[in-house]
Scaffold this active site. Structure first.
Site, mmCIF file in Angstrom:
data_model
loop_
_atom_site.group_PDB
_atom_site.id
_atom_site.type_symbol
_atom_site.label_atom_id
_atom_site.label_comp_id
_atom_site.label_asym_id
_atom_site.label_seq_id
_atom_site.Cartn_x
_atom_site.Cartn_y
_atom_site.Cartn_z
ATOM 1 C CD1 TRP A 67 39.161 -123.963 -10.784
ATOM 2 C CD2 TRP A 67 39.931 -122.954 -8.931
ATOM 3 N NE1 TRP A 67 40.436 -124.416 -10.538
ATOM 4 C CE2 TRP A 67 40.933 -123.809 -9.414
ATOM 5 C CE3 TRP A 67 40.184 -122.205 -7.785
ATOM 6 C CZ2 TRP A 67 42.159 -123.947 -8.784
ATOM 7 C CZ3 TRP A 67 41.418 -122.343 -7.145
ATOM 8 C CH2 TRP A 67 42.383 -123.208 -7.654
ATOM 9 C CD1 TRP A 85 50.438 -104.045 0.405
ATOM 10 C CD2 TRP A 85 51.214 -104.692 -1.585
ATOM 11 N NE1 TRP A 85 50.098 -105.368 0.242
ATOM 12 C CE2 TRP A 85 50.575 -105.796 -0.977
ATOM 13 C CE3 TRP A 85 51.786 -104.874 -2.844
ATOM 14 C CZ2 TRP A 85 50.484 -107.044 -1.583
ATOM 15 C CZ3 TRP A 85 51.695 -106.115 -3.444
ATOM 16 C CH2 TRP A 85 51.063 -107.173 -2.820
ATOM 17 C CD1 TRP A 114 46.818 -108.387 -1.970
ATOM 18 C CD2 TRP A 114 44.598 -108.478 -2.215
ATOM 19 N NE1 TRP A 114 46.260 -108.692 -0.744
ATOM 20 C CE2 TRP A 114 44.904 -108.758 -0.867
ATOM 21 C CE3 TRP A 114 43.261 -108.486 -2.617
ATOM 22 C CZ2 TRP A 114 43.922 -109.031 0.095
ATOM 23 C CZ3 TRP A 114 42.281 -108.752 -1.664
ATOM 24 C CH2 TRP A 114 42.620 -109.022 -0.322
ATOM 25 C CD1 TRP A 126 41.191 -109.190 -7.763
ATOM 26 C CD2 TRP A 126 43.313 -108.502 -7.985
ATOM 27 N NE1 TRP A 126 41.255 -108.379 -8.870
ATOM 28 C CE2 TRP A 126 42.549 -107.941 -9.021
ATOM 29 C CE3 TRP A 126 44.670 -108.204 -7.925
ATOM 30 C CZ2 TRP A 126 43.109 -107.094 -9.993
ATOM 31 C CZ3 TRP A 126 45.233 -107.370 -8.889
ATOM 32 C CH2 TRP A 126 44.454 -106.832 -9.907
HETATM 33 C C1 LIG Z 1 42.445 -111.306 -10.617
HETATM 34 C C2 LIG Z 1 41.199 -112.093 -10.977
HETATM 35 C C3 LIG Z 1 39.941 -111.569 -10.682
HETATM 36 C C4 LIG Z 1 38.779 -112.290 -11.002
HETATM 37 N N1 LIG Z 1 37.551 -111.740 -10.717
HETATM 38 C C5 LIG Z 1 36.427 -112.432 -11.015
HETATM 39 C C6 LIG Z 1 35.138 -111.891 -10.718
HETATM 40 O O1 LIG Z 1 34.999 -110.809 -10.134
HETATM 41 N N2 LIG Z 1 34.047 -112.614 -11.083
HETATM 42 C C7 LIG Z 1 34.147 -113.837 -11.699
HETATM 43 O O2 LIG Z 1 33.116 -114.447 -12.006
HETATM 44 N N3 LIG Z 1 35.352 -114.375 -11.943
HETATM 45 C C8 LIG Z 1 36.486 -113.714 -11.643
HETATM 46 N N4 LIG Z 1 37.707 -114.265 -11.933
HETATM 47 C C9 LIG Z 1 37.767 -115.663 -12.424
HETATM 48 C C10 LIG Z 1 37.747 -115.839 -13.944
HETATM 49 O O3 LIG Z 1 38.666 -114.987 -14.550
HETATM 50 C C11 LIG Z 1 36.366 -115.591 -14.559
HETATM 51 O O4 LIG Z 1 35.382 -116.324 -13.864
HETATM 52 C C12 LIG Z 1 36.331 -116.035 -16.021
HETATM 53 O O5 LIG Z 1 37.294 -115.348 -16.774
HETATM 54 C C13 LIG Z 1 34.955 -115.771 -16.594
HETATM 55 O O6 LIG Z 1 34.914 -116.094 -17.948
HETATM 56 P P1 LIG Z 1 34.100 -117.367 -18.461
HETATM 57 O O7 LIG Z 1 32.709 -117.318 -17.945
HETATM 58 O O8 LIG Z 1 34.262 -117.398 -19.936
HETATM 59 O O9 LIG Z 1 34.899 -118.546 -17.789
HETATM 60 P P2 LIG Z 1 34.919 -120.117 -18.112
HETATM 61 O O10 LIG Z 1 36.329 -120.487 -18.330
HETATM 62 O O11 LIG Z 1 33.966 -120.452 -19.185
HETATM 63 O O12 LIG Z 1 34.467 -120.763 -16.726
HETATM 64 C C14 LIG Z 1 33.095 -121.025 -16.428
HETATM 65 C C15 LIG Z 1 32.715 -120.418 -15.097
HETATM 66 O O13 LIG Z 1 33.480 -120.998 -14.053
HETATM 67 C C16 LIG Z 1 33.754 -120.018 -13.043
HETATM 68 N N5 LIG Z 1 35.215 -119.806 -12.981
HETATM 69 C C17 LIG Z 1 36.111 -120.005 -13.968
HETATM 70 N N6 LIG Z 1 37.361 -119.742 -13.519
HETATM 71 C C18 LIG Z 1 37.231 -119.351 -12.235
HETATM 72 C C19 LIG Z 1 38.152 -118.942 -11.240
HETATM 73 N N7 LIG Z 1 39.476 -118.894 -11.463
HETATM 74 N N8 LIG Z 1 37.680 -118.591 -10.027
HETATM 75 C C20 LIG Z 1 36.349 -118.667 -9.756
HETATM 76 N N9 LIG Z 1 35.422 -119.054 -10.668
HETATM 77 C C21 LIG Z 1 35.869 -119.393 -11.891
HETATM 78 C C22 LIG Z 1 33.078 -118.737 -13.489
HETATM 79 O O14 LIG Z 1 31.814 -118.643 -12.883
HETATM 80 C C23 LIG Z 1 32.959 -118.936 -14.992
HETATM 81 O O15 LIG Z 1 31.901 -118.212 -15.572
HETATM 82 C C24 LIG Z 1 38.884 -113.566 -11.621
HETATM 83 C C25 LIG Z 1 40.152 -114.074 -11.910
HETATM 84 C C26 LIG Z 1 41.291 -113.359 -11.592
HETATM 85 C C27 LIG Z 1 42.647 -113.929 -11.912
#
Ligand SMILES: Cc1cc2nc3c(=O)[nH]c(=O)nc-3n(C[C@H](O)[C@H](O)[C@H](O)COP(=O)(O)OP(=O)(O)OC[C@H]3O[C@@H](n4cnc5c(N)ncnc54)[C@H](O)[C@@H]3O)c2cc1C
Length: 449
Positions: A251, A279, A332, A355
């Protein structure tokens, strides 16, 4: 000769937020120490990147420059200008893709355009990806005969004053060593159950690598190869979970793909009809959301986890974002800016995707009419209320049955749990049913237009 140039003016209106600056300070400190162990040092400068790099090259006699590309629109512009100036200054220049598994510009559909839906993107380049093994860490680094001048890291003033970062210090170890340890812990204890646990904020079910990845302390290639290696081990019983994890990592690739092809989406919706979305401007509700005082326990727990640790669980990010955009009808962009300042993993591509996904206005987004119910989301993903109890201690004694809807609990239950709605814990700032109807009406209004 490793060089870090701090150049807020080159960040295109997205200067690293307060929590990110805290991480950056400690990440650079750890990097400087690691480099010293290899016989090198980190040169730190603050200013305009071209001027600083040319000055460093002049005073050290450097003849070539190497870097890993970043893919935010402002970084792409900056890289191009730096490359041009260094070439004209007589240096050789080489740059690499160390931050992503794919090149956002190179992956295209059969029609030659960008992907707008994740699954075909994954099928086209994720499913069979073999990024090859990462290079080993060098054992030594040659030192130049003349070191250029360097500023101290403290002089960059990345740390907040007064210091409010104790919660982040307790939660994280920025730097290469912290990243490797985090990956190892995840592979050992959570990878095999990722599929089941990663949606549960009450469990340690995800990798928590996001900030390490954002700051380049570990590469996605390294994570990918380590996961694949586990999958290949005899007796590994979590193949489905590991596959789910690789898909999640991908992702991040998709987010960069979208930001590259639609660079305006950091501030404007991808879907044009959302430009005229009605909004609301409601500072009081925005503040209640930011402070974790909305009266909806799962929302408040998430916002307080964010404020304390600089991170929030992905499921809860979706719930709090939906609450802001749909229940409060606040844009957002306001939410994204708050996340930008408070997340240690704030990342322009991922944050924009998250977002716009929640707001229903991006590529492959959740449809706007699908409105998360904060009570049922809490009951489903935090069934015993442990996550809420951790971050909203004033509800700590409420039984699980009521913890996600304390305003409905019988008086005797509230009294026994020392909860007084409106006094020890806020009443809900909106009626979810009415807010949902209002959000759907707002959506219908832009569809009519
Ligand atoms: C409103 C919103 C804002 C977000 N803002 C950010 C942000 O600023 N920075 C950020 O890194 N992630 C963001 N995310 C995506 C996601 O929530 C986080 O990457 C994730 O929670 C990080 O925790 P983890 O490393 O344990 O994830 P894991 O579940 O262990 O996933 C491993 C890695 O995959 C990537 N990843 C996972 N899910 C997503 C996703 N939905 N979109 C893009 N990459 C993903 C990340 O690099 C993450 O570290 C956002 C999600 C939402 C819904």
């Amino acid at each position: 000769m490793p060089v870090y140039v701090c150049a807020p003016a080159a960040e295109g209106g997205w200067v690293t937020g307060a929590a990110g600056r805290w991480w950056l300070h400690h990440s650079l400190t750890a990097l400087a120490k690691d480099l010293e162990r290899l016989g090198s040092r980190l040169i730190v400068r603050r200013g305009e990147p071209i001027a600083e790099l040319l000055a460093v090259a002049r005073s050290s006699g450097a003849v070539a420059a190497f870097w890993n590309r970043c893919y935010e629109p402002s970084a792409v512009r900056c890289d191009a200008a730096v490359e041009d100036a260094l070439l004209r200054g007589g240096l050789r220049v080489q740059n690499f893709n160390g931050n992503l598994l794919t090149d956002p510009a190179e992956v295209l559909t059969q029609q030659g355009g960008p992907y707008r839906v994740y699954t075909p993107f994954w099928r086209a380049c994720g499913q069979t990806l073999d990024p090859g093994s990462p290079l080993p860490v060098p054992r030594t680094l040659p030192a130049p005969s003349r070191w250029p001048a360097s500023q101290s890291l403290d002089s960059l003033r990345l740390l907040p004053e007064p210091d409010w970062t104790s919660g982040m210090r307790a939660a994280w170890v920025p730097g290469r060593e912290g990243a490797s340890q985090q990956l190892e812990d995840f592979l050992e204890s959570a990878l095999a159950r990722y599929d089941e646990d990663h949606n549960r904020p009450d469990r340690r079910g995800s990798s928590r690598l996001s900030a390490h990845l954002h700051f380049g302390e570990i590469s996605p290639r390294e994570v990918w190869v380590a996961v694949r290696e586990r999958m290949g081990r005899r007796g590994f019983a979590g193949a489905k979970s590991a596959e789910a994890y690789l898909k999640e990592i991908f992702w991040r690739e998709f987010a960069y793909h979208l930001l590259h092809h639609f660079p305006h989406t950091a501030t404007a919706p991808l879907r044009n009809e959302f430009r005229s979305f009605p909004w609301r401007s409601d500072t009081r509700s925005l503040k209640a959301w930011q402070r974790g005082e909305t009266g909806f326990p799962i929302v408040d727990a998430g916002m307080r986890e964010l404020w304390t640790t600089g991170w929030m669980h992905n499921r809860v990010r979706m719930v709090v974002a939906s609450f802001l955009v749909k229940d409060l009808l606040i844009s957002w962009q306001d939410g994204a800016r708050w996340f930008w300042d408070t997340l240690v993993d704030a990342d322009l591509a991922n944050n924009t995707l998250g977002w716009q996904w929640t707001g229903g206005c991006g590529a492959d987004a959740a449809p706007y009419f699908r409105v998360f119910n904060p009570v049922s989301q809490g009951e489903r993903f935090d069934p015993d209320g442990e996550y809420v109890r951790r971050w909203v201690p004033e509800l700590g004694k409420l039984p699980a049955e009521w913890i996600h809807k304390p305003w409905e609990a019988p008086v005797a239950v509230l009294r026994k749990a020392d909860v007084r709605i409106g006094q020890t814990y806020p009443g809900p700032i909106v009626d979810h049913g009415q807010a949902r109807a209002r959000a759907l009406a707002a959506y219908a209004s832009i569809r009519r237009r």
